[in-house]
Design a protein around this motif. Structure first.
Motif, mmCIF file in Angstrom:
data_model
loop_
_atom_site.group_PDB
_atom_site.id
_atom_site.type_symbol
_atom_site.label_atom_id
_atom_site.label_comp_id
_atom_site.label_asym_id
_atom_site.label_seq_id
_atom_site.Cartn_x
_atom_site.Cartn_y
_atom_site.Cartn_z
ATOM 1 N N ASP A 2 -8.265 -2.550 8.738
ATOM 2 C CA ASP A 2 -8.076 -3.968 9.739
ATOM 3 C C ASP A 2 -6.725 -4.463 9.691
ATOM 4 O O ASP A 2 -6.807 -5.658 10.013
ATOM 5 C CB ASP A 2 -9.247 -4.987 9.331
ATOM 6 N N ILE A 3 -5.857 -3.959 9.212
ATOM 7 C CA ILE A 3 -4.304 -4.430 8.956
ATOM 8 C C ILE A 3 -3.416 -3.546 10.117
ATOM 9 O O ILE A 3 -3.553 -2.507 9.515
ATOM 10 C CB ILE A 3 -3.895 -4.303 7.591
ATOM 11 N N LEU A 4 -2.596 -4.185 10.720
ATOM 12 C CA LEU A 4 -1.726 -3.453 11.089
ATOM 13 C C LEU A 4 -0.235 -3.931 10.468
ATOM 14 O O LEU A 4 0.132 -5.104 10.898
ATOM 15 C CB LEU A 4 -1.617 -3.858 12.836
ATOM 16 N N VAL A 5 0.432 -2.795 9.926
ATOM 17 C CA VAL A 5 1.837 -3.369 9.448
ATOM 18 C C VAL A 5 2.804 -3.054 10.520
ATOM 19 O O VAL A 5 2.944 -2.033 11.103
ATOM 20 C CB VAL A 5 1.837 -2.313 8.230
ATOM 21 N N VAL A 6 3.558 -4.052 10.611
ATOM 22 C CA VAL A 6 4.624 -4.082 11.710
ATOM 23 C C VAL A 6 5.974 -4.045 11.053
ATOM 24 O O VAL A 6 6.304 -5.098 10.098
ATOM 25 C CB VAL A 6 4.481 -5.483 12.679
ATOM 26 N N SER A 7 6.895 -3.201 11.452
ATOM 27 C CA SER A 7 8.332 -3.326 10.686
ATOM 28 C C SER A 7 9.115 -2.882 11.799
ATOM 29 O O SER A 7 8.933 -2.155 12.740
ATOM 30 C CB SER A 7 8.361 -2.190 9.709
ATOM 31 N N ALA A 8 10.461 -3.378 11.566
ATOM 32 C CA ALA A 8 11.342 -3.099 12.913
ATOM 33 C C ALA A 8 12.116 -1.761 12.898
ATOM 34 O O ALA A 8 12.179 -1.347 13.621
ATOM 35 C CB ALA A 8 12.522 -4.159 12.738
ATOM 36 N N THR A 9 12.210 -1.128 11.646
ATOM 37 C CA THR A 9 12.768 -0.037 11.376
ATOM 38 C C THR A 9 11.905 0.953 10.372
ATOM 39 O O THR A 9 11.239 0.332 9.518
ATOM 40 C CB THR A 9 14.017 -0.244 10.738
ATOM 41 N N VAL A 16 9.297 3.001 5.144
ATOM 42 C CA VAL A 16 9.245 4.157 4.404
ATOM 43 C C VAL A 16 8.099 4.345 3.311
ATOM 44 O O VAL A 16 7.589 5.401 3.068
ATOM 45 C CB VAL A 16 10.536 4.771 4.229
ATOM 46 N N HIS A 17 7.945 3.308 2.525
ATOM 47 C CA HIS A 17 7.031 3.377 1.322
ATOM 48 C C HIS A 17 5.848 2.768 1.720
ATOM 49 O O HIS A 17 4.877 2.646 0.746
ATOM 50 C CB HIS A 17 7.881 2.758 0.084
ATOM 51 N N VAL A 18 5.295 2.254 2.881
ATOM 52 C CA VAL A 18 4.212 1.838 2.932
ATOM 53 C C VAL A 18 3.075 2.919 2.855
ATOM 54 O O VAL A 18 3.204 3.869 3.206
ATOM 55 C CB VAL A 18 3.966 1.401 4.533
ATOM 56 N N PRO A 19 1.990 2.412 1.935
ATOM 57 C CA PRO A 19 0.967 3.510 1.572
ATOM 58 C C PRO A 19 0.348 4.081 2.840
ATOM 59 O O PRO A 19 0.332 3.279 3.969
ATOM 60 C CB PRO A 19 -0.093 2.307 0.786
ATOM 61 N N PRO A 20 -0.200 5.389 2.857
ATOM 62 C CA PRO A 20 -0.368 6.066 3.918
ATOM 63 C C PRO A 20 -1.772 5.520 4.661
ATOM 64 O O PRO A 20 -2.052 5.716 5.900
ATOM 65 C CB PRO A 20 -0.578 7.258 3.552
ATOM 66 N N GLU A 21 -2.430 4.630 4.007
ATOM 67 C CA GLU A 21 -3.815 4.266 4.509
ATOM 68 C C GLU A 21 -3.563 3.046 5.459
ATOM 69 O O GLU A 21 -4.690 2.806 6.068
ATOM 70 C CB GLU A 21 -4.949 3.939 3.272
ATOM 71 N N PHE A 22 -2.640 2.545 5.683
ATOM 72 C CA PHE A 22 -2.098 1.537 6.413
ATOM 73 C C PHE A 22 -1.549 1.969 7.866
ATOM 74 O O PHE A 22 -0.867 3.001 8.101
ATOM 75 C CB PHE A 22 -1.145 0.389 6.046
ATOM 76 N N ASP A 23 -2.072 1.435 9.144
ATOM 77 C CA ASP A 23 -1.372 1.907 10.347
ATOM 78 C C ASP A 23 -0.179 1.036 10.321
ATOM 79 O O ASP A 23 0.115 -0.085 10.148
ATOM 80 C CB ASP A 23 -2.484 1.168 11.478
ATOM 81 N N VAL A 24 0.960 1.753 10.845
ATOM 82 C CA VAL A 24 2.214 1.310 11.020
ATOM 83 C C VAL A 24 2.827 0.883 12.384
ATOM 84 O O VAL A 24 2.654 2.026 13.044
ATOM 85 C CB VAL A 24 3.103 1.853 10.083
ATOM 86 N N LEU A 25 3.351 -0.135 13.029
ATOM 87 C CA LEU A 25 3.925 0.049 14.301
ATOM 88 C C LEU A 25 5.320 -0.133 13.865
ATOM 89 O O LEU A 25 5.880 -1.234 13.218
ATOM 90 C CB LEU A 25 3.391 -1.076 15.033
ATOM 91 N N LEU A 77 8.229 -4.414 -0.770
ATOM 92 C CA LEU A 77 7.439 -4.582 0.263
ATOM 93 C C LEU A 77 5.993 -3.632 0.363
ATOM 94 O O LEU A 77 4.989 -4.109 0.376
ATOM 95 C CB LEU A 77 7.964 -4.393 1.699
ATOM 96 N N ALA A 78 6.177 -2.430 0.011
ATOM 97 C CA ALA A 78 5.218 -1.587 -0.167
ATOM 98 C C ALA A 78 4.268 -2.021 -1.593
ATOM 99 O O ALA A 78 3.159 -1.719 -1.371
ATOM 100 C CB ALA A 78 5.761 0.137 -0.519
ATOM 101 N N LEU A 79 5.080 -2.470 -2.506
ATOM 102 C CA LEU A 79 4.161 -2.926 -3.722
ATOM 103 C C LEU A 79 3.442 -4.205 -3.169
ATOM 104 O O LEU A 79 2.230 -4.303 -3.629
ATOM 105 C CB LEU A 79 5.156 -3.354 -4.850
ATOM 106 N N TRP A 80 3.638 -4.890 -2.615
ATOM 107 C CA TRP A 80 3.094 -6.323 -2.143
ATOM 108 C C TRP A 80 1.767 -5.727 -1.148
ATOM 109 O O TRP A 80 0.916 -6.285 -1.392
ATOM 110 C CB TRP A 80 3.715 -6.980 -1.238
ATOM 111 N N LEU A 81 2.255 -4.882 -0.388
ATOM 112 C CA LEU A 81 0.876 -4.232 0.476
ATOM 113 C C LEU A 81 -0.116 -3.512 -0.423
ATOM 114 O O LEU A 81 -1.423 -3.813 -0.080
ATOM 115 C CB LEU A 81 1.546 -3.314 1.493
ATOM 116 N N ARG A 82 0.194 -2.822 -1.480
ATOM 117 C CA ARG A 82 -0.600 -2.103 -2.459
ATOM 118 C C ARG A 82 -1.676 -3.080 -2.990
ATOM 119 O O ARG A 82 -2.589 -3.011 -3.436
ATOM 120 C CB ARG A 82 0.029 -1.345 -3.402
ATOM 121 N N ALA A 83 -1.151 -4.371 -3.333
ATOM 122 C CA ALA A 83 -1.777 -5.411 -3.902
ATOM 123 C C ALA A 83 -3.004 -5.922 -2.905
ATOM 124 O O ALA A 83 -3.760 -6.657 -3.385
ATOM 125 C CB ALA A 83 -0.965 -6.363 -4.601
ATOM 126 N N LEU A 84 -3.000 -5.729 -1.790
ATOM 127 C CA LEU A 84 -3.960 -6.373 -0.644
ATOM 128 C C LEU A 84 -5.207 -5.918 -0.881
ATOM 129 O O LEU A 84 -5.370 -4.796 -1.515
ATOM 130 C CB LEU A 84 -3.601 -5.878 0.821
#
Length: 183
Positions: free
Chosen positions: A5-12, A17-26, A176-183
């Motif tokens: 239920d989370i869409l991770v948005v990044s400019a680049t 690059v280190h966002v965990p694979p279970e997240f959708d990334v835009l 940033l990826a560490l923060w996401l992993r804590a969600l």
């Protein structure tokens, strides 16, 4: 809320690059227009009652030398629009958004890559951090009723150190990826 239920948005790609694979990334590209269009287009693909939580991750310049690390801003400003002048002409303009669940910091967003101490010092009168997409992402979300969080990691001090940004992205991307992993 599940990670689906989370869409991770990044400019680049480098910032994500280190966002965990279970997240959708835009990936939006750099700048306010690219970010707003990409987010609006992506959110348009979701049913109106099932918008994801949009988490905008990225690097930011610190406008005060004592700022470092990770921030989840409570306020985001569109710093390079002449809001007061437009209002003086009788038109409303959104140039400030409040972000729920923030840490009290203020993020200034603009299309100017801040790498001069003089520009930084003027922005520091109104904000703690500077980036190039946060306001646009938050504004696009607000227009369609999607929740948004901004998560920024300081990569430089918005002066000539910003010119080393490419060499500093990976360290920020890891935090940033560490923060996401804590969600």
């Amino acid at each position: 809320m599940s990670r689906s239920d989370i869409l991770v948005v990044s400019a680049t790609k480098a910032e994500a690059v280190h966002v965990p694979p279970e997240f959708d990334v835009l990936l939006t590209g750099i700048g306010k227009v690219s970010a707003a269009v990409a987010v609006a287009k992506a959110l348009g693909d979701y049913p109106s009652s099932q918008k994801p939580l949009v988490v905008n991750i990225g690097t930011a310049g610190a406008l005060h030398e004592h700022h470092s690390g990770l921030f989840t801003p409570s306020t985001v400003l569109n710093h390079d629009i002449s809001g007061d002048a437009i209002r003086a002409l009788g038109h409303e303009v959104a140039d400030r958004l409040e972000m729920p669940e923030g840490d009290g910091s203020v993020l200034a967003t603009g299309d100017v890559f801040v790498s001069e101490a003089g520009v930084r010092d003027v922005l520091a009168e109104r904000a703690d951090l500077v980036d190039m997409e946060g306001f646009a992402v938050a504004y696009a979300c607000a227009q369609v009723g999607a929740q948004c969080r901004l998560v920024k990691h300081v990569s430089d001090t918005a002066d000539d150190s910003a010119l080393d940004w490419p060499a500093r992205i990976d360290a920020s991307a890891r935090e940033l990826a560490l923060w996401l992993r804590a969600l």
